[in-house]
Design an enzyme around this catalytic site. Sequence first.
Site, PDB file in Angstrom:
ATOM      1  N   HIS A  88      22.208  40.574  -7.564  1.00 53.58           N
ATOM      2  CA  HIS A  88      22.345  40.829  -8.996  1.00 53.58           C
ATOM      3  C   HIS A  88      22.557  39.528  -9.761  1.00 53.58           C
ATOM      4  O   HIS A  88      23.423  39.439 -10.634  1.00 53.58           O
ATOM      5  CB  HIS A  88      23.520  41.779  -9.258  1.00 53.58           C
ATOM      6  N   MET A 147      16.795  50.725  -5.392  1.00 52.65           N
ATOM      7  CA  MET A 147      16.439  51.782  -6.351  1.00 52.65           C
ATOM      8  C   MET A 147      17.629  52.448  -7.027  1.00 52.65           C
ATOM      9  O   MET A 147      17.455  53.448  -7.727  1.00 52.65           O
ATOM     10  CB  MET A 147      15.539  52.844  -5.692  1.00 52.65           C
ATOM     11  N   ASN A 198      13.770  46.728  -4.419  1.00 52.58           N
ATOM     12  CA  ASN A 198      15.221  46.911  -4.417  1.00 52.58           C
ATOM     13  C   ASN A 198      15.595  48.261  -3.798  1.00 52.58           C
ATOM     14  O   ASN A 198      14.742  49.022  -3.346  1.00 52.58           O
ATOM     15  CB  ASN A 198      15.794  46.760  -5.838  1.00 52.58           C
TER      16      ASN A 198
END
Length: 598
Positions: free
Chosen positions: A531, A141, A139
């Site tokens: 997400h 981060m 990802n």
Amino acid sequence: MLLEILSYFDLKVLLLVIRLVQFLIVALGSIPLDFRDYPDQATVTDGQSFDFVVVGGGTAGCVLANRLTEVANWTVLLMEAGDDPPVFTENPMLSVLVLPSLPDWNHHSVDDGYSSQARQSKSVHHISGTMLGGSSSINYMYYVRGNKADYDGWEELGNTGWNWENVQRYFKKTERYMDSVKDTSRGFHGLIGVTKQEWRQRTNFYLEALKENGHEILDDYNRDQQSGYSAAQFSIADGTRQGTAVAYLKPIRDRPNFFLLKNSLARKVIFDHDKRAVGVEVTLPNKEIIRVNAKKEVILSAGAVNSPQLLMLSGVGPKDHLEEMGIEVVHDSENVGENLQDHMMVQVMLTGVNGLSSVIQSADPFFNWHRFPVPTLIGFASLNKSKSYPDYQSTVCPLGASHLMVMMACRQIFDLDDEACMKFISAGKAKETLNALVSLLHPASRGSIKLRSKEPEASPLINNGYFSNGNDLEDFAKYVEDFVSVANTSSLRSFGSEVVYIDLQQCKNFELGSHEYWKCYMLNTVGSHYHLVGTCAMGPEGEGVVDERLQVRGVGGLRVVDASVMPTITSGNTNAPVLMIAEKAADLIKVDHGACNV
């Protein structure tokens, strides 16, 4: 600069070159290296038993493996469909630049004929890491806890023990906040190193403009006050990505009660006659199919797409859908795969200051190996500036003139065509640009996960449900208009800042910059913040797939611990909340089996 002389043909060539370089870097990084210290592959035989079998070695699974093996007399088997993370995933800069070529489940949403129609594929690629650490290994981060009201809201929905006061201690347990200012609301001794990365020479001017536009400027958005703008916080420490494979698995590689299967795909959960989960059927790397037994529990930590898929493959899900797929029904649970939520995201650009140092600024990624490669601000805002619960999130990056990252975002994140991407690039030939990814934080729209096939290897059907509730489109347009209004501040007007409008074919009948234009732009370019949550949501009897202890309702010996259990999506990036969920779940499991008193 290179991008200043691009034609449409040159852009295609450059993209091919970039993808080739990304592929070669990842291929080199996939060479096994003994010094990396990831746990070895276990030798597991058909019928072998463990106390706990954890399916999915991603963000949550690695946390569980670490915490459950703290109990010395428990044996824990962790199974992961991927391998060790490629070596470059540990480097903050390289992992961002090569992300499209990293091992991924390759899940794509269905084309609903309505949303995302300006994207070349007319669907959304939901990137999800297939490797130890899962998406925490690939990802961007960003470390965002969310808002107090998110978790208080979970408890109000009937999930006792998930209020802010309770979950905050697990956030603190997780994090090692690398800041000289000690604050009792933050954790300083956890396994996940977190840093705030400031680029004050590049960002202070824009922070002043945002302040002029009515936004608070924060020191730390992960404290009680979230609304406002601040330098971004990242799960990065000592120049290393703090994915859970690094932070939670490496320290336990030699624990004798820990067993790891890599490149091994879980096929289904096995139940006994009392509907209790007693094992998992798994395909090993040599394609042999075996059964492993769980004496205490099976735990699914496969993520918001794969966990509901695995439940349905195992006979737990909507009865009519399972029968349609030819799967024997163990328990009719109509909400499995439903309640899919995501942070819908669009790309917005403003021109910024004159690009006098564009050559240096465009080389940002190559001078910042130890950190996120470009300067970044994160903001949480509402139309009502006094409201503490934000409506939208902005991830804002000031980029030098003709910056390579503009093109990479346009093509690799939003999948727009060459003509649209060239308009973004052309707008920033002579000026710095202010690039923002704007996300709708609390969508009313819901999607779903359904089986495509009863074969475990088949990717499920992902219906995003973007803008299925019409209020989301209306609201999102207002939020983007609120963000771009910063161009009207005296700070940005002094540099002639302008909003960059892309005249999409789908929006040709609307005046650029009008409210209807923004609605059309968002509907057609919308992408994912990656997400996905909510598809095995916790909730009361008759509503939740799992209860407040994350136990699957209607069966025994089975839990789900990952983003799929969130009843509603949190206010911001979801990696930190998943870490919290896993830490809390580990304590719940220990309590339920008499290993501790929490």
